[in-house]
Write an enzyme that holds these catalytic residues in place. Structure first.
Site, short mmCIF file in Angstrom:
data_model
loop_
_atom_site.label_atom_id
_atom_site.label_comp_id
_atom_site.label_asym_id
_atom_site.label_seq_id
_atom_site.Cartn_x
_atom_site.Cartn_y
_atom_site.Cartn_z
N ASN A 210 45.91 15.68 20.53
CA ASN A 210 44.77 15.64 21.47
C ASN A 210 44.53 17.04 22.02
OD1 ASN A 210 46.32 16.00 24.04
ND2 ASN A 210 47.31 14.16 23.25
N ASP A 279 49.52 7.72 22.15
CA ASP A 279 49.93 6.33 22.28
C ASP A 279 50.45 5.78 20.94
OD1 ASP A 279 49.36 5.95 25.01
OD2 ASP A 279 47.22 5.92 24.53
N LYS A 289 52.71 17.48 1.15
CA LYS A 289 51.31 17.50 1.59
C LYS A 289 50.47 16.49 0.78
CE LYS A 289 47.48 20.71 1.97
NZ LYS A 289 46.95 21.97 1.50
N PHE A 328 49.52 10.82 35.52
CA PHE A 328 48.18 11.38 35.42
C PHE A 328 47.33 10.42 34.60
CE2 PHE A 328 47.29 15.81 36.70
CZ PHE A 328 48.49 16.10 37.32
N LYS A 342 46.63 1.71 36.15
CA LYS A 342 47.82 2.37 35.59
C LYS A 342 48.91 2.54 36.65
CE LYS A 342 45.42 4.63 31.82
NZ LYS A 342 44.81 5.82 31.26
N LYS A 346 52.30 0.62 35.75
CA LYS A 346 53.46 1.47 35.41
C LYS A 346 54.42 1.61 36.59
CE LYS A 346 50.95 3.91 31.75
NZ LYS A 346 51.09 4.92 30.72
O1 PMT Z 1 46.77 20.03 29.56
P1 PMT Z 1 45.38 20.34 30.14
O2 PMT Z 1 44.44 20.90 29.08
O3 PMT Z 1 45.46 21.20 31.37
O4 PMT Z 1 44.71 18.96 30.57
C1 PMT Z 1 45.29 18.20 31.60
C2 PMT Z 1 45.32 16.71 31.23
C3 PMT Z 1 43.90 16.18 31.24
C4 PMT Z 1 45.97 16.46 29.88
C5 PMT Z 1 46.23 16.00 32.29
O5 PMT Z 1 45.86 16.40 33.55
C6 PMT Z 1 46.18 14.49 32.18
O6 PMT Z 1 45.30 13.82 32.70
N1 PMT Z 1 47.19 13.90 31.48
C7 PMT Z 1 47.23 12.46 31.26
C8 PMT Z 1 46.32 12.08 30.11
C9 PMT Z 1 46.15 10.58 29.97
O7 PMT Z 1 45.08 10.07 29.93
O8 PMT Z 1 47.22 9.91 29.98
P2 PMT Z 1 47.25 8.30 29.70
O9 PMT Z 1 46.19 7.60 30.47
O10 PMT Z 1 47.30 8.11 28.26
O11 PMT Z 1 48.65 7.97 30.33
C10 PMT Z 1 48.86 7.72 31.71
C11 PMT Z 1 50.21 8.31 32.11
O12 PMT Z 1 51.26 7.75 31.30
C12 PMT Z 1 50.28 9.81 31.94
O13 PMT Z 1 51.01 10.33 33.01
C13 PMT Z 1 51.05 9.97 30.62
O14 PMT Z 1 51.83 11.19 30.59
C14 PMT Z 1 51.96 8.75 30.61
N2 PMT Z 1 52.26 8.25 29.24
C15 PMT Z 1 51.24 7.85 28.41
C16 PMT Z 1 51.54 7.36 27.16
C17 PMT Z 1 52.88 7.29 26.73
N3 PMT Z 1 53.19 6.84 25.52
N4 PMT Z 1 53.86 7.71 27.56
C18 PMT Z 1 53.57 8.18 28.80
O15 PMT Z 1 54.48 8.56 29.55
#
Ligand code: PMT
Length: 406
Positions: A210, A279, A289, A328, A342, A346
Site C-alpha cells: 500500500n 489484511d 519470477k 490508527f 475499530k 479491537k
Molecule cells: O505512513 P504515512 O504515509 O505517513 O501514512 C500514514 C497512515 C495513513 C498509513 C497511518 O496514519 C494510518 O492511518 N495507518 C492505519 C491504516 C489503516 O487503515 O489501518 P486499518 O484500518 O487497516 O487498521 C486499523 C488498525 O489496526 C491500524 O492501527 C493497523 O496498524 C492495525 N492492523 C490492521 C491490520 C492488521 N492485520 N493488523 C493490524 O495491527
C-alpha cells in the site's frame, strides 16, 4: 508551529570554513518561529560577515568582548541569561578547548561559561584535528559537563582530506535541539510504534502493498523519543532515515511484524500502531519470477493476523490496564463511525482517524488531519498540521489518558 516556536536561541559561530552553513541554520530556526541572536568569534568574522548574520537573524550580532556601545549592560552576562538554548555551530577545536578548560578570553566562551541554558555543540574541523587525542579528550570533558555534542559527518573536507569533521546536516542538529528543549514527560515509558507498509510477496520480485510512507509512524517515534520515552519502532520498508535514539526493527511482511510485536509487547507501557498492515497475503508464493504469456492469472489471498485485535483480546483476557493500545484508521468515508467501530472491536484505548478524503492528509504527504477518539468517548479533532506536530498532539492526548489510568 513547531516545537521551536518562540524559543530564544543563541547561535555561536566560530572560525571554520563551514561557518557559511550557519547562515542557512539561522533561516531554518527563524522559519520555525525561533528568535536567534548570533555571537561570532573573531576568526568566524573572517569566514562570514557579521552584516550577513545580522540581516538573516534580524538581530544585532555580537563579536567583541569589550568594544561594545552599551558596556553598562555587561553583554556576556546579559546574553547568558536571555536564551533557552545555546547552539555552537560550527565549533572549532579552539573553541571546544576553551570551553573544556573554562577559559573565557572571548565573548562566546564567556557567555557559555556564565549560562545555565543547555548547550548543543556541533564540531567541524579537519579530521586529523578532530581525531587528535587532545580534541577527543576535550569533547569527552564537555560531555561530562552536560554539553550535548552532535557528531560531525564523515566525508571529503575542504582541505581535500577524508574523514570525520564535516559540520553535521541541519536536520540532525535540529533533532538534538528538539530533544534538549523537549519536556521529558514520557520519561520511564516504553513505547512500541509500528510504521510504514507491509509487503506480501507472490514471487521473488512482486508483492502486494500500500501507499504508506512511514512518515506518520516515524514522526511519532521521533516525538516520543524527544520526550524521554524508550522507543522501539517496528517498521515496514520506507526510505526514511532511522530516527536517532530509537531502536529500529525492520520487517517486510505482516507475519514478520506480528512476530516482532508479540515478542516485545510484554515490556511495553504503550503500543501505537500507525502501520498500514496488509489484511491479506497471497496463499502461496512462487520460487521464480512469474512469466507473462497467460491471458489471465488468479491468486488466492488468505487473511493475515490482525495484530492490534490480538493485542486488544489479550489485554481483555488478562484484565491488565497496560499496555495502552492506540490504533490508527485511514478512512475515506464515514470515518468517525468506522474509527469508533475499530476502537470497540479491537478493544483499544484510543484510535487516531485520518480523513484521507481531504487534500494533504493521510498517506505519503507531510501533513495530516486527524480526529482522536478514546474509550471514554473523549474526542478531539485536530486541524491540518505537519505530521511532526500531529505526533506531539497525539502524545499529549495519550498522556492525559495515562494520567486517567494511574
Ligand atoms: O505512513 P504515512 O504515509 O505517513 O501514512 C500514514 C497512515 C495513513 C498509513 C497511518 O496514519 C494510518 O492511518 N495507518 C492505519 C491504516 C489503516 O487503515 O489501518 P486499518 O484500518 O487497516 O487498521 C486499523 C488498525 O489496526 C491500524 O492501527 C493497523 O496498524 C492495525 N492492523 C490492521 C491490520 C492488521 N492485520 N493488523 C493490524 O495491527
Amino acid at each position: 508551529m513547531t516545537q521551536l516556536a518562540d524559543k530564544k536561541i543563541l547561535l555561536g559561530i566560530t572560525g571554520s570554513i563551514s561557518a557559511y552553513k550557519a547562515a542557512d541554520w539561522v533561516r531554518a530556526l527563524r522559519k520555525e518561529g525561533g528568535t536567534v541572536t548570533v555571537v561570532m568569534t573573531e576568526s568566524a568574522t573572517k569566514f562570514i560577515s557579521p552584516l550577513t548574520m545580522a540581516a538573516l537573524s534580524g538581530n544585532r550580532v555580537y563579536h567583541h568582548m569589550f568594544k561594545d556601545d552599551e558596556p553598562e549592560k555587561i553583554p556576556h552576562i546579559n546574553l547568558a541569561r536571555e536564551h533557552d538554548l545555546n547552539l555552537i555551530a560550527p565549533a572549532t577545536a579552539q573553541t571546544i578547548g576553551r570551553l573544556a578548560h573554562g577559559l573565557t578570553d572571548d565573548l562566546l566562551s564567556a557567555i557559555i561559561l556564565a549560562s545555565s541554558a543547555p548547550t548543543v555543540v556541533c564540531p567541524a574541523m579537519n579530521s586529523k584535528m578532530y581525531l587528535h587525542p587532545a580534541t577527543q579528550t576535550n569533547i569527552a570533558t564537555l560531555k561530562t559537563y552536560g554539553y550535548h555534542l552532535v557528531d560531525p559527518d564523515n566525508g571529503t573536507m575542504a582541505c581535500g582530506e577524508e574523514g570525520p569533521g564535516r559540520l553535521t546536516e541541519w536536520p540532525v542538529a535540529r533533532q538534538t535541539i528538539l530533544k534538549v528543549l523537549a519536556k521529558q514527560d514520557l520519561a520511564g515509558e516504553s513505547i512500541l510504534i509500528t510504521a510504514g507498509p507491509t509487503r506480501e510477496p507472490f514471487d521473488p520480485v512482486r508483492f502486494l502493498s500500500n501507499r504508506s510512507s512511514g512518515k506518520m509512524g516515524y514522526a511519532l517515534a521521533e516525538a516520543a523519543s524527544q520526550r524521554g520515552a524508550r522507543v522501539t519502532l517496528v517498521s515496514g520498508p520506507t526510505t526514511l532515515p532511522a530516527p536517532a535514539g530509537v531502536e529500529l526493527i525492520a520487517i517486510t511482511s505482516a507475519q514478520q511484524m506480528h512476530r516482532e510485536v508479540m515478542a516485545r509487547v510484554g515490556e511495553m507501557s504503550v503500543v501505537i500502531k500507525a502501520a498500514a498492515v496488509s489484511d491479506y497475503r497471497p496463499a502461496s508464493t512462487y520460487d521464480h519470477k512469474v512469466k507473462k504469456g497467460q491471458p489471465s492469472l488468479q491468486f488466492e489471498l488468505i487473511a493475515n493476523p490482525d495484530i492490534l485485535k490480538e493485542l486488544g483480546q489479550d489485554k481483555k483476557n488478562s484484565g491488565c490496564v497496560t499496555p495502552l493500545l492506540v490504533g490508527f484508521a485511514a478512512e475515506s468515508q464515514n470515518h468517525l463511525e468506522e474509527g469508533s467501530r475499530k476502537l470497540r472491536e479491537k478493544n483499544l484505548d484510543m484510535i487516531v482517524i485520518n480523513d484521507i478524503g481531504g487534500a494533504n492528509t493521510g498517506f505519503e504527504v507531510d501533513t495530516n488531519r486527524v480526529t482522536m477518539i478514546d474509550r471514554n468517548n473523549g474526542r478531539e479533532e485536530l486541524p491540518l498540521l505537519s505530521k511532526e506536530e500531529t505526533a506531539h498532539r497525539i502524545l499529549d492526548r495519550l498522556l492525559q489518558l495515562m494520567e486517567g489510568k494511574r
